[in-house]
Design an enzyme around this catalytic site. Sequence first.
Site, mmCIF file in Angstrom:
data_model
loop_
_atom_site.group_PDB
_atom_site.id
_atom_site.type_symbol
_atom_site.label_atom_id
_atom_site.label_comp_id
_atom_site.label_asym_id
_atom_site.label_seq_id
_atom_site.Cartn_x
_atom_site.Cartn_y
_atom_site.Cartn_z
ATOM 1 N N ARG A 210 -18.164 0.256 4.350
ATOM 2 C CA ARG A 210 -19.179 -0.405 3.523
ATOM 3 C C ARG A 210 -19.980 -1.389 4.361
ATOM 4 O O ARG A 210 -21.151 -1.627 4.121
ATOM 5 C CB ARG A 210 -18.465 -1.129 2.367
ATOM 6 C CG ARG A 210 -19.371 -1.763 1.329
ATOM 7 C CD ARG A 210 -18.547 -2.503 0.265
ATOM 8 N NE ARG A 210 -17.704 -3.546 0.847
ATOM 9 C CZ ARG A 210 -18.142 -4.764 1.204
ATOM 10 N NH1 ARG A 210 -19.396 -5.099 1.022
ATOM 11 N NH2 ARG A 210 -17.304 -5.654 1.720
ATOM 12 N N HIS B 75 -1.581 -5.465 2.175
ATOM 13 C CA HIS B 75 -2.800 -6.285 2.109
ATOM 14 C C HIS B 75 -2.459 -7.646 1.511
ATOM 15 O O HIS B 75 -1.646 -7.725 0.580
ATOM 16 C CB HIS B 75 -3.865 -5.602 1.248
ATOM 17 C CG HIS B 75 -4.843 -4.784 2.028
ATOM 18 N ND1 HIS B 75 -4.996 -3.429 1.856
ATOM 19 C CD2 HIS B 75 -5.740 -5.138 3.000
ATOM 20 C CE1 HIS B 75 -5.951 -2.987 2.679
ATOM 21 N NE2 HIS B 75 -6.412 -3.994 3.388
ATOM 22 N N GLU C 77 0.829 -1.201 0.000
ATOM 23 C CA GLU C 77 0.000 0.000 0.000
ATOM 24 C C GLU C 77 0.865 1.254 0.000
ATOM 25 O O GLU C 77 1.817 1.363 0.751
ATOM 26 C CB GLU C 77 -0.932 0.009 1.213
ATOM 27 C CG GLU C 77 -1.927 -1.139 1.237
ATOM 28 C CD GLU C 77 -2.924 -1.105 0.074
ATOM 29 O OE1 GLU C 77 -2.998 -0.090 -0.640
ATOM 30 O OE2 GLU C 77 -3.625 -2.124 -0.118
ATOM 31 N N CYS D 5 -8.473 -1.270 7.955
ATOM 32 C CA CYS D 5 -7.065 -1.380 7.548
ATOM 33 C C CYS D 5 -6.480 -0.009 7.222
ATOM 34 O O CYS D 5 -5.382 0.336 7.671
ATOM 35 C CB CYS D 5 -6.924 -2.290 6.333
ATOM 36 S SG CYS D 5 -7.104 -4.024 6.741
HETATM 37 N N1 PCA Z 1 -9.093 -6.191 6.196
HETATM 38 C C1 PCA Z 1 -10.001 -5.077 6.364
HETATM 39 C C2 PCA Z 1 -10.011 -4.792 7.848
HETATM 40 C C3 PCA Z 1 -9.387 -5.967 8.504
HETATM 41 C C4 PCA Z 1 -8.758 -6.728 7.403
HETATM 42 O O1 PCA Z 1 -8.046 -7.728 7.543
HETATM 43 C C5 PCA Z 1 -9.651 -3.879 5.495
HETATM 44 O O2 PCA Z 1 -9.064 -4.051 4.420
HETATM 45 O O3 PCA Z 1 -9.952 -2.747 5.870
#
Ligand code: PCA
Length: 211
Positions: free
Chosen positions: A88, A164, A78, A141
């Site tokens: 959402r 991610h 990211e 996140c």
């Molecule tokens: N993914 C979510 C929140 C917790 C996670 O593992 C996100 O992408 O915001």
Amino acid sequence: MVLLTGFVPFGGELINPSWQAVAALDGRLIAGHRVRAVQLPCEFESAPRALRAALRRYRPSLVIATGQAGGRAGLSLERVALNLIDARIADNAGLQPIDVPISPRAPLACLSTLPIKSALLALRDAGIEAEVSQTAGTFVCNQVFYVLMRALVRRPEVRAGFVHVPWLPAQAARHDGPGMALDTIVRGLEVIVETSLNTVADACAPAGAEC
Ligand code: PCA
């Protein structure tokens, strides 16, 4: 030491690959640094507190927060944390904030301080699918990523960022989407940690996107 964080399951899932992957690295020594894994709640109110407590407790020299991004095929390095929440779905505490800043009067965005381009090249060399992502979303996140970067704003020597990870194969099959084996995610995170500890200046390689 190196602090890695992962999340508890959310959104009806029973597992979260981000936690499974960082838990597998807990205690590992990478480039002379001990890895500690901390699990964060998927809750807007308590996740920032848990993150700040971990930063105080471990005083890490590198922090990589991770989370699940179902539907993405590769590891997402990211680039940008936005000062914005637009949930959402409700978080695990039932809260669903819409169009609110994470931190009023703070900057609109923060950039990762990980060497994301060098990490991208290292992941590709290792045969692990990866991309630089221009958005970490607007859920928990992204909030944790933003809070992390703000917490370290006066300590530029502590590199930090967010990665991610895709669904695990069993989750992917249920959603009929892309997945990645846990071993591959773990190896990929190891590569990102190693690269972050060993790189002084980030590589200059294109990883942008058109719309
Ligand atoms: N993914 C979510 C929140 C917790 C996670 O593992 C996100 O992408 O915001």
